[in-house]
Design an enzyme around this catalytic site. Structure first.
Site, mmCIF file in Angstrom:
data_model
loop_
_atom_site.group_PDB
_atom_site.id
_atom_site.type_symbol
_atom_site.label_atom_id
_atom_site.label_comp_id
_atom_site.label_asym_id
_atom_site.label_seq_id
_atom_site.Cartn_x
_atom_site.Cartn_y
_atom_site.Cartn_z
ATOM 1 N N TRP A 103 -4.188 6.627 9.215
ATOM 2 C CA TRP A 103 -5.508 6.131 8.835
ATOM 3 C C TRP A 103 -6.227 5.479 10.006
ATOM 4 C CZ3 TRP A 103 -7.578 8.360 4.998
ATOM 5 C CH2 TRP A 103 -6.780 8.823 3.944
ATOM 6 N N ASP A 173 -9.301 -2.617 7.886
ATOM 7 C CA ASP A 173 -9.192 -1.720 6.735
ATOM 8 C C ASP A 173 -7.991 -2.204 5.925
ATOM 9 O OD1 ASP A 173 -8.739 0.280 4.898
ATOM 10 O OD2 ASP A 173 -8.429 1.869 6.381
ATOM 11 N N LYS A 197 -6.265 1.472 -5.096
ATOM 12 C CA LYS A 197 -4.854 1.122 -4.927
ATOM 13 C C LYS A 197 -4.546 -0.216 -5.590
ATOM 14 C CE LYS A 197 -4.960 3.699 -0.596
ATOM 15 N NZ LYS A 197 -4.112 4.840 -0.914
#
Length: 362
Positions: A103, A173, A197
């Protein structure tokens, strides 16, 4: 609801059962108005109450100090990968990134489309099986920001602490681990997270941005991709993902009922330990992928001795009601995502299954 699966999906992921049941009760008639919240105007008093309440709950639970704005945007973290440099990477400055996994790598690739970037720290040589060392960073004087990924969902690694970047804004993030533990929000210029999530369903991205960041943001950016557009309009510049925001509201209420982040953090560590202990005590039958000091409490990645055994494990676990245990297609192996809403009982059941499987196949 005795037929609920053991949900270890990486995202969209498990939601608290009582949240789903409350949403079910209110689905057709929200708070007695004779309509679903999906049917009402985002300018209505009923929706605006939910909107403000959700912001306030997040500020309360995450201890967000004065001087920060909470935004509800769309496009997921992937859009934030571009919005961050579009807004904050000025000509003559560089965006610094910690390269910690898949990511983080995607965020860097997007940033390179808009300006100069530097890799401030990397664990690529270790195949991302640990988090980069951020303790002795040497950032260029013209650094616009340092971007970190707090938890790498695919590899299963997590930052255990955050660096002090002084006057350089720290941007994180936190899609995979926001609200799994308390952090000092005042260390950050901006935090962003996809909801799917730990916060709610997919469709909304939470952004927490320090107000002074907006003073130096680029103005030659399309209206919808400017943070100040959404700050000035309280995330209501266009029609927001109202139902997803409502679901975040219910999840935040649930977190508050659990006792807040200090309680959740302990529960997360206790339930994660069940699985890590099973791995570590298996005499090599299971092998944790990530270095111990970088292990995630949200995404547990592990391997077996052969790929055939891994396939057998995945097949048998599915037959026993376990969902989402296959590793990401890019790395293989196995992964159990143990987000806030995954019950302790599910982790205990997985640990028991793992012990039984190793006895039968060891």
């Amino acid at each position: 609801m005795g037929n609920r699966a053991y949900n270890f999906n990486a995202g969209p992921a498990a939601l608290p059962l009582e949240v789903l049941e409350q949403a079910q009760q209110e689905f057709v008639d929200f708070r007695g108005i004779g309509m679903s919240i999906m049917e009402i105007s985002h300018r209505s008093a009923q929706y605006e109450q939910v909107h403000q309440e959700t912001q306030n709950l997040l500020k309360e639970l995450f201890n967000i100090p004065q001087g920060y704005k909470v935004l509800f945007l769309t496009g997921g973290a992937s859009t934030q990968f571009a919005m961050v440099p579009m807004n904050f990477l000025q000509p003559g400055s560089v965006g610094a990134y910690s390269l910690s996994g898949a990511w983080a790598d995607k965020a860097i690739k997007e940033a390179k489309l808009f300006g100069e970037t530097v890799i401030a720290a990397s664990s690529k040589e270790q195949k991302y099986m640990r988090m980069p060392d951020l303790s002795n960073l040497s950032l260029p004087e013209n650094t616009a920001y340092l971007h970190v990924t707090s938890n790498e969902t695919i590899e299963g690694s997590q930052l255990q602490s955050y660096p002090d970047t002084g006057n350089i804004p720290l941007i994180a993030d936190m899609s995979s681990d926001i609200l799994s533990r308390q952090v000092d929000v005042s260390k950050f210029g901006m935090i962003y997270a996809g909801a799917q999530k730990n916060l709610g369903p997919s469709g909304v991205t939470v952004v927490i941005v320090r107000e002074d960041m907006l003073e130096k943001a680029n103005q030659s950016v399309p209206t919808m991709l400017r943070y100040d557009t959404h700050v000035k309009n309280d995330s209501l510049y266009n029609t927001p993902p109202s139902y997803s925001i409502y679901m975040i509201n219910l999840v935040l209420q649930w977190i508050k009922r659990q006792g807040g982040l200090d309680v959740l953090s302990k529960i997360n560590r206790d339930k994660t330990s069940l699985i890590y202990d099973t791995i570590d005590n298996s005499a090599g039958f299971y092998k944790g992928c990530v270095d111990v000091d970088s292990r995630s409490i949200m995404n547990i990645t592990f391997r077996l001795q052969t790929e055939e055994l891994e396939k057998q494990f995945a097949k048998e676990s599915e037959q026993q009601g376990f969902v989402g245990l296959k590793g990401h297609r890019s790395v293989g192996g196995l992964r159990a995502s143990t987000y806030n809403a995954v019950p302790y009982e599910s982790c205990k059941a997985l640990a028991d299954f793992m012990n039984d499987f190793s006895k039968r196949n060891g």
